[in-house]
Write an enzyme that holds these catalytic residues in place. Structure first.
Site, PDB file in Angstrom:
ATOM      1  CB  SER A 203      -1.017   0.048   1.271  1.00  0.00           C
ATOM      2  OG  SER A 203      -2.010  -0.989   1.022  1.00  0.00           O
TER       3      SER A 203
ATOM      4  NE  ARG B 110     -10.241  -5.765  -7.153  1.00  0.00           N
ATOM      5  CZ  ARG B 110      -9.238  -5.626  -6.476  1.00  0.00           C
ATOM      6  NH1 ARG B 110      -7.856  -5.775  -6.927  1.00  0.00           N
ATOM      7  NH2 ARG B 110      -9.196  -5.433  -5.089  1.00  0.00           N
TER       8      ARG B 110
ATOM      9  NE  ARG C 227      -4.409  -8.958   1.547  1.00  0.00           N
ATOM     10  CZ  ARG C 227      -3.015  -8.810   1.881  1.00  0.00           C
ATOM     11  NH1 ARG C 227      -2.286  -9.647   2.435  1.00  0.00           N
ATOM     12  NH2 ARG C 227      -2.549  -7.649   1.610  1.00  0.00           N
TER      13      ARG C 227
ATOM     14  NE  ARG D  35      -8.797 -11.134  -0.631  1.00  0.00           N
ATOM     15  CZ  ARG D  35      -8.013 -10.284  -0.503  1.00  0.00           C
ATOM     16  NH1 ARG D  35      -8.398  -9.422   0.333  1.00  0.00           N
ATOM     17  NH2 ARG D  35      -7.057 -10.281  -1.339  1.00  0.00           N
TER      18      ARG D  35
ATOM     19  CD  GLU E  30      -4.603  -4.815   4.205  1.00  0.00           C
ATOM     20  OE1 GLU E  30      -3.638  -4.692   4.429  1.00  0.00           O
ATOM     21  OE2 GLU E  30      -5.213  -3.978   3.184  1.00  0.00           O
TER      22      GLU E  30
END
Length: 444
Positions: free
Chosen positions: A25, A121, A390, A349, A318
């Site tokens: 980030s 997205r 992730r 997710r 996250e």
């Protein structure tokens, strides 16, 4: 590389020091500001991953020079070349949302496209905000999604925009990062009912101020009222900065100490940071770990027992895949709240976590804004990752206590953490706390 990676299990308690590369980030924000600066910048310890390579390539397309020198990257701003340009966003939300406001300053059309998974997205509110500023945007092929074209005219007048950033705080950060280069600056008003990952916006404000940009965000701290940020027009200073370690990438390594007992240390942990991963010590303590910060070394110790928790992860979504994987190893149910926006990340997710935790035997279900996970006896299976880094690290964490579990496409971790599989295996094989596990990558 094998399509399914046998997730390793340890022979005993852990004792490892894991050196985590720079924050994705922060690296993304520093790169964008360096490309907009009035002089060269040096980013020391910048993350070298697929996302940051895509960001560097996008900024090169727009005229900047980005030169890796070992672990340090030098960035020199420059004018965008004439003619139609194209940017590959891959699956990087930062490239998709931070670069279009910069592309609006180019003197010609800039087309954005990316991986097929990136088409889902959301980016529509950002494109609408650019239209409010008088920038022509063509997204007729899929309104509000990739691919789209920003028709730059060499300058943006600036002004006030209203944007609903409920789907991602990156929609606000992308506008703020470019705002100082607009003729009259920029005022951004968030119109949605909620704003996920607010620490990421605070991170953006902090890096802007450190580069000499005047930002007024007082009205977003009054509570209960609208979020509003004002960025004054002016120069962006070139800087020599050191990038903090990526605290969210540290999450699965630190969580491993709870999963199988032992201790894991991450050096370079900042005393003060805007990274959402700063919540890890609090989260891991609640789940049964013991956390100690000595100088800049954060150590997490566990005894193999994991407690269920009730957590609002709105500010640090996250971390949810790591926490959810750890929760499946717990002694009681876990409820994760405030993370509905994860449905629009690299994959959905929430759906992915429910599918994979159920696949290995846990009881997992979605709620309106999160997950409820009830531990059950687990069994080996093939853990799917959905091209989501992730999800891959979450599978590796479950695999610590489920011999025979295989993780699909562990290489997808290169999005933010190249060399993850080697780091993970080295952590499990480290018996001397003085040894350090590091990521090694080739320069972009």
């Amino acid at each position: 590389m094998r399509p399914f990676w046998p997730a390793p299990t340890p022979d005993g308690a852990l004792s490892a020091t894991v050196v985590v590369p720079g924050s994705k980030s922060l690296s993304a924000r520093y790169l964008v500001l360096a490309a907009l600066a009035d002089g060269p910048s040096v980013l020391r310890g910048a993350l070298d991953s697929r996302d940051t390579r895509l960001m560097a390539a996008a900024l090169r397309t727009l005229g900047a020079t980005v030169t890796p020198q070992g672990h340090d990257w030098t960035v020199a701003p420059g004018p965008a070349p004439g003619g139609p340009l194209s940017v590959d966003v891959g699956l990087a939300g930062t490239v998709m949302r931070f670069v279009p406001p910069v592309a609006a300053l180019a003197a010609g059309p800039v087309t954005f496209d990316g991986d097929p998974a990136a088409y889902a997205r959301p980016v529509g509110p950002l494109l609408e905000a650019l239209r409010q500023l008088g920038v022509r945007v063509d997204d007729r092929r899929a309104a509000g999604h990739l691919p789209f074209t920003v028709h730059g005219q060499g300058r943006v007048a600036g002004g006030t925009v209203a944007v609903d950033a409920s789907a991602s705080s990156q929609l606000v950060s992308g506008l703020l990062l470019a705002g100082a280069r607009y003729t009259t600056g920029l005022t951004v008003r968030h119109t949605g009912e909620s704003l996920p990952s607010l620490p990421h916006v605070e991170m953006t404000v902090e890096v802007l101020r450190a580069a000499g940009v005047v930002v007024d965000d007082q009205r977003d701290r009054t509570g209960g009222g609208p979020y509003v940020w004002q960025v004054a027009p002016g120069p962006v200073a070139g800087r020599d900065v050191r990038v903090e370690p990526d605290l969210s990438n540290a999450a699965p390594f630190l969580a491993a100490a709870l999963a199988v007992s032992g201790q894991v240390t991450v050096p370079g942990w900042p005393r003060r940071t805007t990274q959402p991963g700063a919540l890890l010590p609090e989260v891991l303590t609640a789940m049964g770990g013991t956390v100690e910060l000595v100088d800049d070394r954060l150590t997490v110790r566990g005894d193999g027992r994991v407690h269920g928790v009730d957590l609002d992860l709105r500010a640090a979504g996250e971390l949810a895949p790591t926490v959810a994987a750890l929760a499946a190893l717990g002694d009681s149910p876990t409820r994760l709240r405030g993370i509905a926006h994860l449905r629009g990340h690299e994959t959905d997710r929430l759906a992915a976590l429910v599918a994979e935790l159920t696949r290995v035997g846990a009881d997992a279900e979605q709620t309106d804004d999160g997950l409820v996970i009830t531990p059950r006896p687990l069994h080996p299976a093939r853990w799917r990752t959905y091209a989501d880094h992730r999800m891959a690290t979450a599978g590796a964490l479950v695999g610590l206590v489920v011999p025979g579990l295989e993780v699909e496409d562990v290489a997808t971790t290169a999005k933010t953490l190249p060399g993850f599989a080697e780091m993970w295996q080295a952590m499990l094989g480290t018996c001397d706390e003085r040894d350090e596990v590091t990521a090694t990558t080739d320069p972009p």
